[in-house]
Scaffold this motif. Structure first.
Motif, PDB file in Angstrom:
ATOM      1  N   THR A   1       0.833  -1.207   0.000  1.00 31.46           N
ATOM      2  CA  THR A   1       0.000   0.000   0.000  1.00 31.46           C
ATOM      3  C   THR A   1       0.868   1.257   0.000  1.00 31.46           C
ATOM      4  N   GLY A   2       1.928   1.255   0.813  1.00 29.69           N
ATOM      5  CA  GLY A   2       2.840   2.399   0.837  1.00 29.69           C
ATOM      6  C   GLY A   2       3.501   2.612  -0.513  1.00 29.69           C
ATOM      7  N   PHE A   3       3.917   1.519  -1.123  1.00 28.60           N
ATOM      8  CA  PHE A   3       4.493   1.606  -2.466  1.00 28.60           C
ATOM      9  C   PHE A   3       3.485   2.196  -3.446  1.00 28.60           C
ATOM     10  N   ALA A   4       2.268   1.671  -3.427  1.00 26.51           N
ATOM     11  CA  ALA A   4       1.244   2.081  -4.387  1.00 26.51           C
ATOM     12  C   ALA A   4       0.866   3.545  -4.229  1.00 26.51           C
ATOM     13  N   LYS A   5       0.744   4.001  -3.001  1.00 27.32           N
ATOM     14  CA  LYS A   5       0.364   5.401  -2.770  1.00 27.32           C
ATOM     15  C   LYS A   5       1.380   6.354  -3.381  1.00 27.32           C
ATOM     16  N   HIS A   6       2.653   6.125  -3.080  1.00 27.19           N
ATOM     17  CA  HIS A   6       3.666   7.076  -3.529  1.00 27.19           C
ATOM     18  C   HIS A   6       3.972   6.937  -5.020  1.00 27.19           C
ATOM     19  N   ILE A   7       3.866   5.726  -5.560  1.00 29.42           N
ATOM     20  CA  ILE A   7       4.092   5.595  -6.999  1.00 29.42           C
ATOM     21  C   ILE A   7       2.916   6.214  -7.746  1.00 29.42           C
ATOM     22  N   GLY A   8       1.724   6.164  -7.156  1.00 27.64           N
ATOM     23  CA  GLY A   8       0.562   6.801  -7.770  1.00 27.64           C
ATOM     24  C   GLY A   8       0.683   8.306  -7.790  1.00 27.64           C
ATOM     25  N   LEU A   9       1.150   8.898  -6.691  1.00 28.53           N
ATOM     26  CA  LEU A   9       1.351  10.345  -6.640  1.00 28.53           C
ATOM     27  C   LEU A   9       2.447  10.767  -7.614  1.00 28.53           C
ATOM     28  N   SER A  10       3.540  10.002  -7.643  1.00 25.40           N
ATOM     29  CA  SER A  10       4.628  10.299  -8.565  1.00 25.40           C
ATOM     30  C   SER A  10       4.149  10.234 -10.005  1.00 25.40           C
ATOM     31  N   PHE A  11       3.382   9.213 -10.323  1.00 25.73           N
ATOM     32  CA  PHE A  11       2.860   9.018 -11.676  1.00 25.73           C
ATOM     33  C   PHE A  11       2.010  10.205 -12.116  1.00 25.73           C
ATOM     34  N   GLN A  12       1.123  10.681 -11.241  1.00 27.24           N
ATOM     35  CA  GLN A  12       0.238  11.779 -11.620  1.00 27.24           C
ATOM     36  C   GLN A  12       1.002  13.096 -11.766  1.00 27.24           C
ATOM     37  N   ILE A  13       1.980  13.331 -10.910  1.00 24.63           N
ATOM     38  CA  ILE A  13       2.778  14.548 -11.039  1.00 24.63           C
ATOM     39  C   ILE A  13       3.560  14.521 -12.352  1.00 24.63           C
ATOM     40  N   ILE A  14       4.083  13.353 -12.727  1.00 23.39           N
ATOM     41  CA  ILE A  14       4.743  13.228 -14.029  1.00 23.39           C
ATOM     42  C   ILE A  14       3.770  13.583 -15.148  1.00 23.39           C
ATOM     43  N   ASP A  15       2.548  13.074 -15.063  1.00 19.93           N
ATOM     44  CA  ASP A  15       1.532  13.409 -16.067  1.00 19.93           C
ATOM     45  C   ASP A  15       1.277  14.911 -16.119  1.00 19.93           C
ATOM     46  N   ASP A  16       1.257  15.543 -14.954  1.00 16.05           N
ATOM     47  CA  ASP A  16       1.070  16.993 -14.898  1.00 16.05           C
ATOM     48  C   ASP A  16       2.172  17.709 -15.680  1.00 16.05           C
ATOM     49  N   CYS A  17       3.393  17.221 -15.543  1.00 15.13           N
ATOM     50  CA  CYS A  17       4.521  17.837 -16.252  1.00 15.13           C
ATOM     51  C   CYS A  17       4.478  17.524 -17.742  1.00 15.13           C
ATOM     52  N   LEU A  18       4.135  16.278 -18.087  1.00 20.50           N
ATOM     53  CA  LEU A  18       4.085  15.890 -19.492  1.00 20.50           C
ATOM     54  C   LEU A  18       2.985  16.616 -20.254  1.00 20.50           C
ATOM     55  N   ASP A  19       1.996  17.124 -19.547  1.00 22.78           N
ATOM     56  CA  ASP A  19       0.955  17.916 -20.205  1.00 22.78           C
ATOM     57  C   ASP A  19       1.562  19.147 -20.877  1.00 22.78           C
ATOM     58  N   PHE A  20       2.737  19.563 -20.381  1.00 23.27           N
ATOM     59  CA  PHE A  20       3.435  20.719 -20.959  1.00 23.27           C
ATOM     60  C   PHE A  20       4.582  20.310 -21.880  1.00 23.27           C
ATOM     61  N   THR A  21       5.185  19.141 -21.612  1.00 25.14           N
ATOM     62  CA  THR A  21       6.421  18.791 -22.327  1.00 25.14           C
ATOM     63  C   THR A  21       6.296  17.561 -23.213  1.00 25.14           C
ATOM     64  N   GLY A  22       5.248  16.751 -23.043  1.00 21.57           N
ATOM     65  CA  GLY A  22       5.129  15.505 -23.792  1.00 21.57           C
ATOM     66  C   GLY A  22       4.563  15.710 -25.181  1.00 21.57           C
TER      67      GLY A  22
ATOM     68  N   LEU B   1       0.334  20.796 -10.381  1.00 21.35           N
ATOM     69  CA  LEU B   1       1.433  21.187  -9.494  1.00 21.35           C
ATOM     70  C   LEU B   1       2.369  22.236 -10.094  1.00 21.35           C
ATOM     71  N   PRO B   2       2.847  22.105 -11.345  1.00 20.43           N
ATOM     72  CA  PRO B   2       3.718  23.160 -11.878  1.00 20.43           C
ATOM     73  C   PRO B   2       3.046  24.532 -11.874  1.00 20.43           C
ATOM     74  N   VAL B   3       1.742  24.554 -12.142  1.00 24.53           N
ATOM     75  CA  VAL B   3       0.996  25.818 -12.163  1.00 24.53           C
ATOM     76  C   VAL B   3       0.962  26.428 -10.765  1.00 24.53           C
ATOM     77  N   LEU B   4       0.677  25.611  -9.767  1.00 26.24           N
ATOM     78  CA  LEU B   4       0.599  26.124  -8.398  1.00 26.24           C
ATOM     79  C   LEU B   4       1.960  26.594  -7.893  1.00 26.24           C
ATOM     80  N   LEU B   5       3.001  25.871  -8.276  1.00 26.68           N
ATOM     81  CA  LEU B   5       4.347  26.268  -7.846  1.00 26.68           C
ATOM     82  C   LEU B   5       4.713  27.632  -8.408  1.00 26.68           C
ATOM     83  N   LEU B   6       4.450  27.839  -9.700  1.00 22.41           N
ATOM     84  CA  LEU B   6       4.791  29.128 -10.301  1.00 22.41           C
ATOM     85  C   LEU B   6       3.885  30.230  -9.778  1.00 22.41           C
ATOM     86  N   ARG B   7       2.638  29.900  -9.504  1.00 23.56           N
ATOM     87  CA  ARG B   7       1.712  30.878  -8.926  1.00 23.56           C
ATOM     88  C   ARG B   7       2.282  31.498  -7.660  1.00 23.56           C
ATOM     89  N   ASP B   8       2.930  30.672  -6.845  1.00 25.69           N
ATOM     90  CA  ASP B   8       3.445  31.151  -5.563  1.00 25.69           C
ATOM     91  C   ASP B   8       4.836  31.772  -5.668  1.00 25.69           C
TER      92      ASP B   8
END
Length: 317
Positions: A196-217, A237-244
């Motif tokens: 479960t610990g593995f799945a949670k963090h790999i899932g979060l990592s996967f979605q953040i990668i998708d967030d980035c690929l929306d701009f670069t893929g 996430l990239p949008v929120l980071l730059l917002r701040d």
């Protein structure tokens, strides 16, 4: 060690048969659309994780694990169909969405059929926590869709709001895959918690990668138009980071809902900043946390889970 594909090939034959039998054409358009969506591909990460979790448990319970794998793939497909409606998406995996090709009512019916079929497939599995876990997860997934809709074009949303959305949108189904696979195979509690610990963090990592690929893929790899999250008011996430970090960007983002012509300017600012690299670093930290949970997992499952994680992480490169 044989490849992951070869290792799971006998299992996927049975999962594939279950899904196709459940969605067998019956002269109803929703059935036909559901079957075509399944045949169109996808990474099949969720059934893969269910089977790997099941392989660590009681081998006599693999029949139930196959039902879990088929069920979760159908549930995932249902969320994609509903996402396409919410986002007004015309393409999915390189082809027209059910929503655009057949209209709102057929798309809603297709999503509902996939969801109901997913639940029916596992209705006879006997485990004291299985069905409560599954039903609570479906409720959270639906609430995640509503949360995403409520925060559409909300430039003031918090990082907590963002993480709630991506957990319920992506990580939860990955967590559910290993938990339900564990329950179905009567796996011990300690191993299930590691998975479960593995799945949670790999899932979060996967979605953040998708967030980035929306701009670069590229759109062929994404299976959807580039910049669609931002264009649809889903601030990742990239949008929120730059917002701040940037006052001009923050003001443009706040004005975007009423001034859609700002889209190209927002994209340019994000790509020209360090926000994408910062988001990728955060994804990498979740990846490292995921890997830390694999230490006590038995071979060959541990190596296969590591292989899956590495393939996801390489999408950053």
């Amino acid at each position: 060690m044989v490849s992951l594909k070869k290792y799971l090939a006998p299992d996927f034959i049975k999962v594939d048969r279950l899904i196709k039998e459940s969605l067998k054409p019956k002269g109803v358009l929703s059935n036909d659309l559901s079957l075509e969506l399944y045949k169109s591909g996808g990474k099949k990460i969720r059934p893969t994780l269910s089977i790997l979790a099941g392989r660590l448990g009681n081998p006599d319970k693999m029949g139930d694990v196959y039902k879990v794998s088929a069920s979760l793939e159908l549930l995932h497909m249902a969320t994609l169909v509903h996402d396409d409606i919410i986002d007004d998406s015309d393409m999915r995996r390189g082809r027209a969405t059910a929503y655009y090709e057949y209209g709102y009512f057929q798309a809603v019916s297709t999503g509902n059929l996939l969801l109901s079929t997913a639940v029916h497939l596992v209705s006879d599995i006997e485990h004291p926590e299985f069905h409560q876990t599954y039903s609570e997860a479906i409720e959270q997934i639906v609430s995640g869709e509503l949360l995403q809709f409520n925060h559409q074009f909300n430039s003031g949303q918090s990082y907590d709001d963002y993480y709630k959305k991506i957990y319920r949108k992506t990580a939860l189904l990955i967590v559910l895959s290993v938990r339900l696979g564990s329950y179905a195979s009567h796996l011990d509690e300690e191993t299930m918690e590691d998975l479960t610990g593995f799945a949670k963090h790999i899932g979060l990592s996967f979605q953040i990668i998708d967030d980035c690929l929306d701009f670069t893929g590229n759109e062929a790899a994404l299976g959807k138009p580039k910049f669609s999250d931002l264009a649809n008011g889903h601030f990742t996430l990239p949008v929120l980071l730059l917002r701040d970090q940037d006052e001009r960007f923050r003001q443009d983002l706040a004005d975007f809902k009423d001034r859609p012509e700002l889209l190209d300017e927002l994209i340019s600012q994000i790509i020209g900043s360090g926000a994408l690299e910062e988001a990728m670093d955060i994804s990498s930290r979740h990846y490292d946390q995921a890997i830390s949970h694999l230490e006590g997992i038995s071979e060959p499952v541990r190596s296969y889970l590591l292989e899956i994680a590495e393939k996801l992480e390489k999408r950053l490169k």
